[in-house]
Design an enzyme around this catalytic site. Structure first.
Site, short mmCIF file in Angstrom:
data_model
loop_
_atom_site.label_atom_id
_atom_site.label_comp_id
_atom_site.label_asym_id
_atom_site.label_seq_id
_atom_site.Cartn_x
_atom_site.Cartn_y
_atom_site.Cartn_z
CB SER A 184 -13.88 2.09 112.02
OG SER A 184 -14.07 3.03 110.99
CG ASP A 203 -19.86 -0.17 107.18
OD1 ASP A 203 -19.50 0.95 106.75
OD2 ASP A 203 -19.13 -0.87 107.91
CG HIS A 217 -18.88 2.41 109.92
ND1 HIS A 217 -17.99 1.43 109.54
CD2 HIS A 217 -18.15 3.36 110.56
CE1 HIS A 217 -16.77 1.79 109.92
NE2 HIS A 217 -16.84 2.94 110.54
#
Length: 408
Positions: free
Chosen positions: A191, A348, A378
């Protein structure tokens, strides 16, 4: 008795209403994801209340909740030695896996945790368990960086922290101390950590003073650009947990210490409208109509405003900085990057960031493995142990570690 039953029924109905959100049938463990999302939303609402009352910044409050419930001390096992130390003034947690008798020197990964540049820690259970598993299964040294977070520092200080810590680690005497092979060091992150890892990879491959180069980079559902919040994955997953579109846009604004008044304009791409000259030269580098396969673009249409708000990029020029948005880097920068692994998830908003980066890297001659999970969401890779164990979490982690084992 009857009133108690009525009250209980009402409370259960309210709880169900709060927890339930419509999810695609293909997402992994949907009810468990609803519960995880409801827990995170509750923590966000508590932190927002604390902020409203003037007791603390909402991100500090939210991170306090996250870390308080998940912090883990540096505990070593028979297989993995875990220590907390600092590299050039930056806190790190080092995981030393067991050596292989036939290999006196170990391979190594510098890992950067996610959390929107504002949340989480290298010392919480999720990342401690991930890095412990990596160290043991890869017989490697894993350096997990505890970089400083928003709102204590803003861009580019997070990048400075990971650069300083990684450069320190790459010194010959430090690699020797940890018995690491200088030719088998990689960078990785998930991320926002994937964002920092990508930025570091680009910077290091332009640094002629670095003797030891990175062998691989592995980016897990990385966030790579802030120019287009209407890619097909942003449109498809705008309300999907645990990273809805408006939350991701707010993380970007927070990262740059920007104004929340800009959030709604950015969501509809008013910050990169056709009349914003500063963005014009960069649009081709993330033109998803050419960078994404037709199976993804489907019936989605680009959102390109004719006129917008040029004040946004004037006040937040960092939006157009390749250090914050590695996807918009020059082609000459990309062509020198090491072998790359990119993991993306169908559910995501950041899916297309990773796919477009893979395409641009391939066009630049970089060897790329794009690993896509149709039932992924995610953040899923860190959710591998009870009570937040997801099938796709275990599969993504295993696939990631397998690639590292074969390529590092």
């Amino acid at each position: 008795m009857r009133s108690s039953c009525v009250l209980l029924t009402a409370l259960l109905a309210l709880a169900a209403y709060y927890i339930y959100i419509p999810l695609p049938s293909s997402v992994s463990d949907p009810w468990k994801l609803m519960l995880l999302d409801a827990t995170f939303r509750s923590a966000q609402q508590v932190s927002n209340l604390i902020h409203f009352l003037g007791l603390s910044h909402h991100l500090l409050a939210l991170n306090f909740i996250i870390v308080s419930f998940g912090k883990k001390s540096a505990w070593s096992s028979a297989q993995v030695k875990v220590t907390d130390t600092d590299f050039d003034g930056v806190e790190v947690r080092v995981f030393e896996g067991p050596p292989k008798p036939e290999e006196p020197l170990k391979r190594s990964i510098v890992y950067i945790h996610g959390g929107g540049w504002a949340l989480a820690s290298a010392k919480i259970r999720y990342y401690d368990e991930l890095c412990t598993t990596m160290a043991e299964e890869l017989n490697a040294v894993i350096v997990s960086i505890e970089y400083r977070l928003v709102p204590k520092v803003y861009f580019p200080e997070q990048i400075h922290d990971v650069v300083h810590a990684t450069k320190y680690f790459l010194q010959p005497e430090v690699l020797h101390k940890y018995s690491v092979d200088p030719g088998r060091v990689g960078i990785s992150g998930d991320s926002a950590g994937g964002n920092l890892a990508a930025a570091l990879g680009q910077q290091f491959n332009q640094d002629t003073n670095l003797k030891n180069k990175l062998k691989v980079q592995a980016l897990i559902y990385p966030v790579l650009q802030a120019l287009d919040f209407n890619t097909p994955s942003y449109q498809q997953n705008m309300n999907t947990p645990i990273l809805p579109r408006y939350v991701m846009v707010k993380y970007w604004v927070d990262y740059f210490n920007g104004n929340y008044d800009f959030v709604q304009a950015m969501i509809v791409n008013n910050h990169t409208s056709l009349d914003v000259d500063e963005a014009s030269a960069l649009r081709a580098r993330l033109n998803w109509t050419s960078l994404l396969p037709t199976s993804i673009t489907k019936n989605y249409k680009p959102v390109m405003q004719t006129t917008g708000n040029s004040r946004i990029v004037q006040e937040i020029p960092q939006l157009l900085d390749a250090r914050s948005a590695p996807l918009i880097a020059d082609q000459e920068v990309l062509q020198h990057l090491p072998k790359t692994y990119i993991l993306t998830c169908e559910h995501d908003v950041l899916r297309d960031d990773g796919i477009m980066y893979a395409k641009r890297l391939e066009s630049a001659g970089v060897e790329v493995t794009l690993d896509h999970f149709e039932d992924g969401f995610h953040g899923c890779m860190i959710f591998t142990s009870w009570p937040t164990n997801f099938s796709v979490g275990i599969r993504t982690r295993n696939s990631y570690i397998k690639w590292l084992d074969q390529n590092l």
